[in-house]
Design a protein around this motif. Structure first.
Motif, PDB file in Angstrom:
ATOM      1  N   THR A 110      -4.980  -5.923   6.032  1.00 19.52           N
ATOM      2  CA  THR A 110      -5.539  -6.554   4.834  1.00 19.52           C
ATOM      3  C   THR A 110      -4.430  -7.030   3.905  1.00 19.52           C
ATOM      4  OG1 THR A 110      -7.535  -5.195   4.968  1.00 19.52           O
ATOM      5  CG2 THR A 110      -7.025  -6.188   2.832  1.00 19.52           C
ATOM      6  N   TRP A 133       1.923 -12.031  11.809  1.00 21.62           N
ATOM      7  CA  TRP A 133       0.541 -12.200  12.288  1.00 21.62           C
ATOM      8  C   TRP A 133       0.588 -13.045  13.539  1.00 21.62           C
ATOM      9  CZ3 TRP A 133      -4.193 -14.819   9.587  1.00 21.62           C
ATOM     10  CH2 TRP A 133      -5.299 -13.962   9.665  1.00 21.62           C
ATOM     11  N   ARG A 188      -2.467  -6.451  -7.324  1.00 21.77           N
ATOM     12  CA  ARG A 188      -1.957  -5.217  -6.728  1.00 21.77           C
ATOM     13  C   ARG A 188      -1.168  -4.395  -7.745  1.00 21.77           C
ATOM     14  NH1 ARG A 188      -2.822  -3.581  -1.039  1.00 21.77           N
ATOM     15  NH2 ARG A 188      -4.066  -5.314  -0.247  1.00 21.77           N
ATOM     16  N   CYS A 227       0.863  -1.200   0.000  1.00 21.16           N
ATOM     17  CA  CYS A 227       0.000   0.000   0.000  1.00 21.16           C
ATOM     18  C   CYS A 227       0.895   1.244   0.000  1.00 21.16           C
ATOM     19  CB  CYS A 227      -0.925   0.026   1.207  1.00 21.16           C
ATOM     20  SG  CYS A 227      -1.937  -1.442   1.447  1.00 21.16           S
ATOM     21  N   THR A 257     -10.117 -16.238   2.736  1.00 20.78           N
ATOM     22  CA  THR A 257     -11.170 -15.382   3.289  1.00 20.78           C
ATOM     23  C   THR A 257     -12.246 -15.204   2.227  1.00 20.78           C
ATOM     24  OG1 THR A 257     -10.053 -13.378   2.498  1.00 20.78           O
ATOM     25  CG2 THR A 257      -9.581 -14.077   4.762  1.00 20.78           C
ATOM     26  N   SER A 267       3.159  -0.701   5.085  1.00 19.88           N
ATOM     27  CA  SER A 267       2.578  -1.916   4.507  1.00 19.88           C
ATOM     28  C   SER A 267       3.634  -2.841   3.927  1.00 19.88           C
ATOM     29  CB  SER A 267       1.552  -1.556   3.426  1.00 19.88           C
ATOM     30  OG  SER A 267       2.184  -0.893   2.343  1.00 19.88           O
ATOM     31  N   LYS A 322     -12.586 -14.183   7.636  1.00 17.29           N
ATOM     32  CA  LYS A 322     -11.239 -13.966   8.144  1.00 17.29           C
ATOM     33  C   LYS A 322     -11.093 -14.677   9.481  1.00 17.29           C
ATOM     34  CE  LYS A 322      -8.110 -10.251   9.572  1.00 17.29           C
ATOM     35  NZ  LYS A 322      -7.980  -8.786   9.776  1.00 17.29           N
ATOM     36  N   ILE A 342      -5.790  -0.746   9.225  1.00 18.58           N
ATOM     37  CA  ILE A 342      -6.693  -1.581   8.447  1.00 18.58           C
ATOM     38  C   ILE A 342      -6.057  -2.084   7.159  1.00 18.58           C
ATOM     39  CG2 ILE A 342      -8.897  -1.622   7.221  1.00 18.58           C
ATOM     40  CD1 ILE A 342      -9.890   0.484   9.249  1.00 18.58           C
ATOM     41  N   ARG A 343      -5.478  -1.184   6.388  1.00 19.55           N
ATOM     42  CA  ARG A 343      -4.958  -1.614   5.088  1.00 19.55           C
ATOM     43  C   ARG A 343      -3.700  -2.461   5.227  1.00 19.55           C
ATOM     44  NH1 ARG A 343      -4.730   2.997   0.766  1.00 19.55           N
ATOM     45  NH2 ARG A 343      -4.165   1.168  -0.484  1.00 19.55           N
ATOM     46  N   VAL A 351      -2.783 -10.253   5.260  1.00 18.99           N
ATOM     47  CA  VAL A 351      -3.615 -11.437   5.037  1.00 18.99           C
ATOM     48  C   VAL A 351      -3.504 -11.898   3.586  1.00 18.99           C
ATOM     49  CG1 VAL A 351      -6.007 -12.264   4.967  1.00 18.99           C
ATOM     50  CG2 VAL A 351      -5.207 -10.943   6.929  1.00 18.99           C
ATOM     51  N   GLU A 352      -3.517 -10.953   2.642  1.00 16.25           N
ATOM     52  CA  GLU A 352      -3.367 -11.311   1.225  1.00 16.25           C
ATOM     53  C   GLU A 352      -1.994 -11.896   0.947  1.00 16.25           C
ATOM     54  OE1 GLU A 352      -4.363  -8.407  -1.682  1.00 16.25           O
ATOM     55  OE2 GLU A 352      -6.173  -7.756  -0.652  1.00 16.25           O
TER      56      GLU A 352
END
Length: 248
Positions: free
Chosen positions: A78, A129, A211, A43, A88, A122, A91, A74-75, A81-82
């Protein structure tokens, strides 16, 4: 009148830190180094505390109370996770993103310039995680934080370049192995993947391709008023991201 004496909380649990570190080593989820190599930054257009815009990048989003929204975590979450390739929805519950080079205030009161920098917010080599209950240890315990940074360095070949963490990064690059560093984690002599390392799968490759296509589209669209085209290019250049290459 005798007061009830209570020591510093970190001192109280110091003898338990090996057990905590063992739990982190067993449960942490790491992005594969090939994923980091293919796309280190996910990001480049945002960072912690930056304004959040609508899809057209024309106006700032506001809450129901009329307060401008800002990027929290938040981003980045996300993106992680990707990059892990997690299936998902739904999640998985009770997992929290941990910035490896990020929050250094044990009182949780200060701001971190590292995660407010779009070069590092990012970066998937700057995140792991963790089960949510373990997240506080990574924020507040310096020994645990250093273990995570050493693991990331030997896993991705990267230590943060931000000036605020220069001393710590130099220590990591010098090859220091902290006390309590898990035997299952990599070192210069022990080239291994930590337990919980996600595969560089077709799902991850597809996410990277998506992306990159999005980056190309946004950079070519001058109508995105607040996108920050030049700043995004600088972030991508910092990481030597090739938007023309295919994932393999």
């Amino acid at each position: 009148m005798t007061a009830f004496e209570v020591p510093d909380g970190l001192s109280e649990i110091e003898h338990e830190l090996p057990l905590v570190m063992e739990m982190i080593a067993r449960t942490a989820r790491w992005v594969h180094p090939d994923t980091f190599k293919a796309l280190p930054i996910w990001c480049p257009d945002t960072a912690r505390s930056r304004p959040r815009y609508d899809a057209a990048w024309s106006k700032v989003l506001v809450s129901g109370k009329g307060v401008p929204k800002v990027e929290e975590n938040i981003r980045a979450a996300t993106a992680l996770v990707e990059a892990l390739g997690v299936k998902t929805p739904p999640k998985p519950k009770n997992w929290t993103v941990c910035h490896i080079w990020g929050y250094d205030d044990e009182n949780f009161a200060g701001k971190s310039n590292v995660v407010q920098d779009p070069r590092f917010y990012s970066c998937v080599g700057n995140m792991t995680w963790l089960p949510t209950p373990l997240k506080g240890f990574t924020d507040a315990v310096p020994q645990i934080k250093e273990c995570l940074r050493v693991c990331a360095y030997h896993l991705y070949g990267w230590a943060c370049e931000h000036e605020d963490v220069r001393v710590g990064a130099e220590r990591v690059r010098a090859g220091v192995i902290p006390a309590g560093y898990p035997e299952a984690w990599p070192t210069a002599e022990r080239r291994t993947l930590p337990p919980g390392t996600a595969p560089y799968s077709d799902r991850v490759r597809a996410a990277i391709a998506k992306r990159k296509a999005r980056f190309r589209q946004q950079l070519a669209d001058p109508a995105l008023e607040h996108f920050g085209h030049d700043a995004v290019r600088e972030v991508l250049d910092f990481w030597n991201v090739d938007l023309t290459g295919s994932e393999h």
